[in-house]
Design a protein around this motif. Structure first.
Motif, PDB file in Angstrom:
ATOM      1  N   THR A 198       0.860  -1.177   0.000  1.00  0.00           N
ATOM      2  CA  THR A 198       0.000   0.000   0.000  1.00  0.00           C
ATOM      3  C   THR A 198       0.897   1.227   0.000  1.00  0.00           C
ATOM      4  O   THR A 198       1.952   1.246   0.650  1.00  0.00           O
ATOM      5  CB  THR A 198      -0.911   0.036   1.238  1.00  0.00           C
ATOM      6  N   TRP A 199       0.475   2.255  -0.741  1.00  0.00           N
ATOM      7  CA  TRP A 199       1.257   3.481  -0.874  1.00  0.00           C
ATOM      8  C   TRP A 199       0.563   4.611  -0.125  1.00  0.00           C
ATOM      9  O   TRP A 199      -0.663   4.773  -0.216  1.00  0.00           O
ATOM     10  CB  TRP A 199       1.423   3.854  -2.351  1.00  0.00           C
ATOM     11  N   PHE A 200       1.343   5.408   0.578  1.00  0.00           N
ATOM     12  CA  PHE A 200       0.787   6.476   1.416  1.00  0.00           C
ATOM     13  C   PHE A 200       1.448   7.809   1.103  1.00  0.00           C
ATOM     14  O   PHE A 200       2.647   7.882   0.823  1.00  0.00           O
ATOM     15  CB  PHE A 200       0.981   6.159   2.901  1.00  0.00           C
ATOM     16  N   ALA A 201       0.630   8.851   1.163  1.00  0.00           N
ATOM     17  CA  ALA A 201       1.134  10.212   1.045  1.00  0.00           C
ATOM     18  C   ALA A 201       1.649  10.679   2.403  1.00  0.00           C
ATOM     19  O   ALA A 201       1.541   9.972   3.416  1.00  0.00           O
ATOM     20  CB  ALA A 201       0.022  11.131   0.546  1.00  0.00           C
ATOM     21  N   ALA A 202       2.197  11.891   2.435  1.00  0.00           N
ATOM     22  CA  ALA A 202       2.795  12.404   3.665  1.00  0.00           C
ATOM     23  C   ALA A 202       1.779  12.528   4.788  1.00  0.00           C
ATOM     24  O   ALA A 202       2.130  12.457   5.979  1.00  0.00           O
ATOM     25  CB  ALA A 202       3.452  13.759   3.397  1.00  0.00           C
ATOM     26  N   ASP A 203       0.492  12.697   4.462  1.00  0.00           N
ATOM     27  CA  ASP A 203      -0.523  12.841   5.497  1.00  0.00           C
ATOM     28  C   ASP A 203      -0.981  11.500   6.061  1.00  0.00           C
ATOM     29  O   ASP A 203      -1.907  11.449   6.895  1.00  0.00           O
ATOM     30  CB  ASP A 203      -1.718  13.636   4.955  1.00  0.00           C
ATOM     31  N   GLY A 204      -0.368  10.419   5.612  1.00  0.00           N
ATOM     32  CA  GLY A 204      -0.720   9.093   6.130  1.00  0.00           C
ATOM     33  C   GLY A 204      -1.905   8.463   5.447  1.00  0.00           C
ATOM     34  O   GLY A 204      -2.313   7.350   5.797  1.00  0.00           O
ATOM     35  N   MET A 205      -2.463   9.134   4.455  1.00  0.00           N
ATOM     36  CA  MET A 205      -3.593   8.595   3.711  1.00  0.00           C
ATOM     37  C   MET A 205      -3.090   7.890   2.449  1.00  0.00           C
ATOM     38  O   MET A 205      -2.048   8.239   1.905  1.00  0.00           O
ATOM     39  CB  MET A 205      -4.557   9.727   3.327  1.00  0.00           C
ATOM     40  N   PRO A 206      -3.876   6.905   1.974  1.00  0.00           N
ATOM     41  CA  PRO A 206      -3.454   6.221   0.744  1.00  0.00           C
ATOM     42  C   PRO A 206      -3.300   7.217  -0.406  1.00  0.00           C
ATOM     43  O   PRO A 206      -4.066   8.164  -0.544  1.00  0.00           O
ATOM     44  CB  PRO A 206      -4.593   5.238   0.486  1.00  0.00           C
ATOM     45  N   MET A 207      -2.280   6.971  -1.221  1.00  0.00           N
ATOM     46  CA  MET A 207      -2.018   7.839  -2.368  1.00  0.00           C
ATOM     47  C   MET A 207      -3.219   7.828  -3.311  1.00  0.00           C
ATOM     48  O   MET A 207      -3.781   6.767  -3.627  1.00  0.00           O
ATOM     49  CB  MET A 207      -0.780   7.369  -3.124  1.00  0.00           C
ATOM     50  N   THR A 208      -3.598   9.005  -3.768  1.00  0.00           N
ATOM     51  CA  THR A 208      -4.661   9.145  -4.748  1.00  0.00           C
ATOM     52  C   THR A 208      -4.040   9.397  -6.124  1.00  0.00           C
ATOM     53  O   THR A 208      -2.836   9.658  -6.245  1.00  0.00           O
ATOM     54  CB  THR A 208      -5.565  10.327  -4.390  1.00  0.00           C
ATOM     55  N   LEU A 209      -4.877   9.346  -7.156  1.00  0.00           N
ATOM     56  CA  LEU A 209      -4.382   9.663  -8.490  1.00  0.00           C
ATOM     57  C   LEU A 209      -3.824  11.075  -8.540  1.00  0.00           C
ATOM     58  O   LEU A 209      -2.821  11.341  -9.214  1.00  0.00           O
ATOM     59  CB  LEU A 209      -5.506   9.501  -9.518  1.00  0.00           C
ATOM     60  N   ALA A 210      -4.452  11.977  -7.797  1.00  0.00           N
ATOM     61  CA  ALA A 210      -3.960  13.355  -7.761  1.00  0.00           C
ATOM     62  C   ALA A 210      -2.592  13.427  -7.100  1.00  0.00           C
ATOM     63  O   ALA A 210      -1.713  14.187  -7.527  1.00  0.00           O
ATOM     64  CB  ALA A 210      -4.957  14.246  -7.016  1.00  0.00           C
ATOM     65  N   ASP A 211      -2.399  12.618  -6.036  1.00  0.00           N
ATOM     66  CA  ASP A 211      -1.089  12.601  -5.380  1.00  0.00           C
ATOM     67  C   ASP A 211      -0.003  12.101  -6.340  1.00  0.00           C
ATOM     68  O   ASP A 211       1.094  12.666  -6.407  1.00  0.00           O
ATOM     69  CB  ASP A 211      -1.115  11.687  -4.151  1.00  0.00           C
ATOM     70  N   TRP A 212      -0.329  11.032  -7.075  1.00  0.00           N
ATOM     71  CA  TRP A 212       0.674  10.479  -8.004  1.00  0.00           C
ATOM     72  C   TRP A 212       1.027  11.490  -9.082  1.00  0.00           C
ATOM     73  O   TRP A 212       2.174  11.562  -9.539  1.00  0.00           O
ATOM     74  CB  TRP A 212       0.149   9.205  -8.664  1.00  0.00           C
ATOM     75  N   ALA A 213       0.052  12.285  -9.495  1.00  0.00           N
ATOM     76  CA  ALA A 213       0.273  13.229 -10.595  1.00  0.00           C
ATOM     77  C   ALA A 213       0.864  14.554 -10.137  1.00  0.00           C
ATOM     78  O   ALA A 213       1.344  15.336 -10.970  1.00  0.00           O
ATOM     79  CB  ALA A 213      -1.044  13.482 -11.332  1.00  0.00           C
ATOM     80  N   ASP A 214       0.833  14.812  -8.839  1.00  0.00           N
ATOM     81  CA  ASP A 214       1.257  16.110  -8.303  1.00  0.00           C
ATOM     82  C   ASP A 214       2.775  16.252  -8.393  1.00  0.00           C
ATOM     83  O   ASP A 214       3.520  15.470  -7.805  1.00  0.00           O
ATOM     84  CB  ASP A 214       0.804  16.228  -6.848  1.00  0.00           C
ATOM     85  N   VAL A 215       3.233  17.264  -9.146  1.00  0.00           N
ATOM     86  CA  VAL A 215       4.671  17.489  -9.274  1.00  0.00           C
ATOM     87  C   VAL A 215       5.307  17.825  -7.936  1.00  0.00           C
ATOM     88  O   VAL A 215       6.507  17.667  -7.739  1.00  0.00           O
ATOM     89  CB  VAL A 215       4.936  18.619 -10.297  1.00  0.00           C
ATOM     90  N   GLY A 216       4.489  18.274  -6.980  1.00  0.00           N
ATOM     91  CA  GLY A 216       5.007  18.622  -5.664  1.00  0.00           C
ATOM     92  C   GLY A 216       5.188  17.440  -4.731  1.00  0.00           C
ATOM     93  O   GLY A 216       5.703  17.594  -3.619  1.00  0.00           O
ATOM     94  N   THR A 217       4.792  16.237  -5.156  1.00  0.00           N
ATOM     95  CA  THR A 217       4.965  15.057  -4.312  1.00  0.00           C
ATOM     96  C   THR A 217       6.440  14.660  -4.313  1.00  0.00           C
ATOM     97  O   THR A 217       6.994  14.257  -5.343  1.00  0.00           O
ATOM     98  CB  THR A 217       4.103  13.883  -4.824  1.00  0.00           C
TER      99      THR A 217
END
Length: 703
Positions: free
Chosen positions: A593-612
């Motif tokens: 499972t993949w997680f963003a910095a906020d501890g929530m699962p990565m969304t399509l927007a997270d994957w596409a965000d150049v700021g990630t």
């Protein structure tokens, strides 16, 4: 040296001794006559024409010729360079199947088959005083209870190294053994390798090679060994002067490495030879059967197709060449007990009429051979010809050097944006490259951050640009695509902040390598902090640029390397045999499972965000399949990997909804000291420093 000749046998090729003499057999479609020329201790030559011919095999049995006899070949036949025919009996040739080779090439004009002022004209000057001798070899050896370790691919950790460089400066290795096969197998080196936790050594070329003419003219000698002249002979220059010779010492080395549980993988160069282009020397294959062994330009058969960047290309369309390569590989497995091969420029070996084909004849021979199909095969999946880049294109059961992995990991840890999606794919064994058709597993990907080609790990964080001026090629050699970052200053610095960040980035890249699915390869010396002072192509430096500096080893980094290798080996979720899917088999049972910095699962927007710039990866030990385990553990550890590829700190939350148990820090690349065993519960926030990675573990059910 006279000898009575009997008919002999057409097989095996090469020189095969028994108690009464030696059988000689040489393949050539075009030769009219082949002579075996024996040399006594005074160097007196006696020629024996091989009077029998079976098909294209010239053969004869010479009574009284025993192991240790030096010999060469002379081939009479057509000289017509315009037709690709280059037989010249004035040139003494190395037997392609020679089990040992003695002496070096003295770059006298006599080693060339043509007259310098007229390349189409034959040169009749005898080359014998200036070329090596083949040696008759008895392969009898007491292997005792030697047995191949047969380490599973999923459990393999490769250590790429060089026989000479590894031990030349090792203070614990007896001076007479430094830089030799026996030095590599000495107790101090074995203790280092087993202490590091690697399972296999991948040796840079040890098949007998030549020191290039251009290098010798500049006062240098070939170190790396990618100019072969004998596919069946261990390089004589790596033998200690103890009277045993390279064949026996190589076997002793393998036996000791096996006893220590270490496999031996050979980096083999079957794509070209040291004979170079049409203006190259007459040393072996060129003079025996030029059109059988080399790819010639169909428009001008004087010239060679150069798909390797070395001047010539081996012709794997011809049965004799296919046989020679397969025979060589089988020879190293059966005679020397090696455990696998890394095929240099393997695309070349899979070309049919110049076009790559994963079902090429040589590949089929290897895959159906009962000996070769049972050992490890690694492809370097490219060459310099058209369509040469073939990553992912090799047969099922083979592994490949994954340069996409290398480039992505380097980019992430130097702060390149838009890298996170590709990093996730590389961390999980590059399924986009290797999963196609379902015929290959994660072990198809040989993951590496550094190799002999390019910067060491220390130089990767110390230099933006290559510094190859001392190679003698005006700095034009070596790749410019280093994907390195000097961390603020080019070269060494006394700035403590830069030094600390460089060490952190090294730890983060090594940790990434060891928590990735696939097979990790560590460049030898990286664990010691070895530098080449910015030289990314020191192929001819027999000096401190290439030697491992044991006295100046980075003890903290070495201990870190041992820790992360041990962590990988002890936890099957870090080296699965099957592909991760990300699919649930029940609540909270996804294997990754993949997680963003906020501890929530990565969304399509997270994957596409150049700021990630940061990512969390949860590897679920509860989701291991039976195929991933020898026995099902009661409590398989799960791991949470947090990575920050940004130049600023990132706050990362421990994921919620994946169980209430706390996560304990196993690895933290932030500082030099070992990670403190801190524990974090769901929702807690961790400050991840710039370019830092944290690996946390949890044992027990996820809910």
């Amino acid at each position: 040296m006279t000898s009575r000749q009997l008919t002999g046998q057409p097989h095996p090729l090469g020189a095969t001794p028994d108690e009464d003499g030696t059988n000689f057999a040489v393949h050539s479609d075009i030769a009219d006559r082949i002579s075996v020329c024996l040399f006594d201790d005074e160097g007196t030559e006696t020629a024996h024409w091989l009077q029998q011919r079976t098909g294209s095999i010239h053969h004869g049995y010479l009574v009284g010729v025993s192991p240790g006899t030096r010999y060469g070949l002379r081939v009479e036949g057509p000289w017509d360079p315009a037709a690709g025919l280059r037989c010249n009996p004035a040139k003494l040739l190395v037997d392609p199947y020679a089990g040992a080779i003695e002496g070096e090439v003295d770059w006298d004009p006599a080693v060339f088959g043509f007259r310098p002022e007229h390349p189409d004209a034959i040169d009749w000057v005898d080359s014998a005083p200036f070329v090596p001798r083949s040696v008759v070899v008895d392969h009898d050896f007491d292997w005792g209870d030697d047995a191949p370790p047969r380490t599973r691919w999923s459990d393999t950790v490769i250590y790429e190294t060089h026989v000479k460089s590894l031990t030349k400066l090792h203070p614990g290795v007896p001076e007479r053994l430094r830089g030799t096969y026996l030095g590599l197998a000495s107790d101090p080196v074995l203790e280092h390798l087993t202490g590091l936790g690697v399972s296999a050594v991948e040796l840079m070329p040890v098949l007998h090679f030549v020191h290039d003419r251009a290098l010798v003219a500049r006062g240098r000698r070939n170190l790396w060994g990618y100019q072969p002249i004998g596919w069946f002979a261990p390089h004589a220059g790596y033998a200690a002067d103890n009277g045993d010779g390279p064949v026996v010492q190589f076997k002793q080395m393998v036996r000791r490495l096996h006893a220590a549980g270490l496999e031996v993988i050979l980096d083999v160069v079957y794509n070209h030879t040291a004979e170079s282009h049409q203006l190259g020397p007459h040393l072996s294959l060129r003079g025996i059967d030029n059109p059988a062994y080399y790819r010639l330009d169909v428009h001008d058969k004087r010239r060679y197709l150069d798909l390797t960047g070395t001047g010539n290309t081996i012709n794997t369309d011809h049965p004799a060449t296919i046989r020679a390569i397969a025979d060589s590989m089988r020879h190293w497995v059966t005679r020397f007990h090696v455990d696998g091969f890394r095929l240099d420029l393997a695309t070349t070996l899979g070309r049919r009429q110049e076009v790559f084909d994963r079902t090429a004849p040589l590949f089929q021979v290897i895959n159906q051979d009962p000996v070769l199909s049972s050992v490890k095969i690694i492809a370097e999946p490219w060459d310099v010809g058209p369509g040469g880049y073939q990553l992912g294109g090799f047969p099922a059961g083979w592994s490949e050097w994954n340069d996409r992995y290398r480039d992505t990991v380097r980019d992430f840890w130097r702060g390149v944006t838009r890298t996170v999606p590709d990093l996730a794919t590389r961390l999980t064994a590059s399924a986009d490259i290797f999963l196609s058709g379902g015929r290959r597993g994660p072990a198809a990907s040989i993951n590496y951050v550094t190799s002999h080609d390019g910067f060491t790990l220390t130089d990767l964080v110390r230099y933006d640009h290559k510094h190859n001026d001392e190679n003698g090629e005006d700095g034009s050699d070596g790749s410019t695509n280093n994907r390195s970052w000097n961390t603020g200053v080019e070269g060494p610095t006394d700035d403590p902040a830069i030094q600390a960040l460089r060490r952190r980035r090294r730890r983060s890249m090594l940790a990434t390598l060891l928590v990735s699915q696939g097979v990790p390869m560590i460049l030898g010396g990286d664990e010691l902090g070895r530098t080449q002072h910015g030289n990314n192509n020191p192929y001819a430096h027999h000096d401190e640029r290439s030697w491992y500096h044991w006295d100046g080893a980075d003890a903290d980094f070495l201990e870190f390397a041992r820790t992360i290798v041990e962590l990988r080996g002890a936890n099957p979720v870090l080296h699965r045999r099957t592909w991760l899917t990300g699919l649930p088999g029940g609540p909270g049972s996804e294997d990754v499972t993949w997680f963003a910095a906020d501890g929530m699962p990565m969304t399509l927007a997270d994957w596409a965000d150049v700021g990630t710039v940061a990512i969390g990866m949860l590897l679920n030990g509860d989701a291991l399949r039976p195929l991933d385990l020898d026995q099902t553990p009661l409590d398989a550890a799960s791991f949470l990997v947090l990575a920050n590829g940004a130049p600023t700190a990132v706050e990362m939350a421990v994921p919620s909804g994946v169980g209430e148990a706390k996560w304990t820090v196993a690895v933290d690349t932030t500082g030099d000291a070992p990670a403190e065993a801190r524990a974090f519960g769901p929702g807690e926030v961790i400050t991840l420093e710039p370019f830092a990675m944290m690996v946390l573990s949890r044992t027990g059910a996820s809910s």
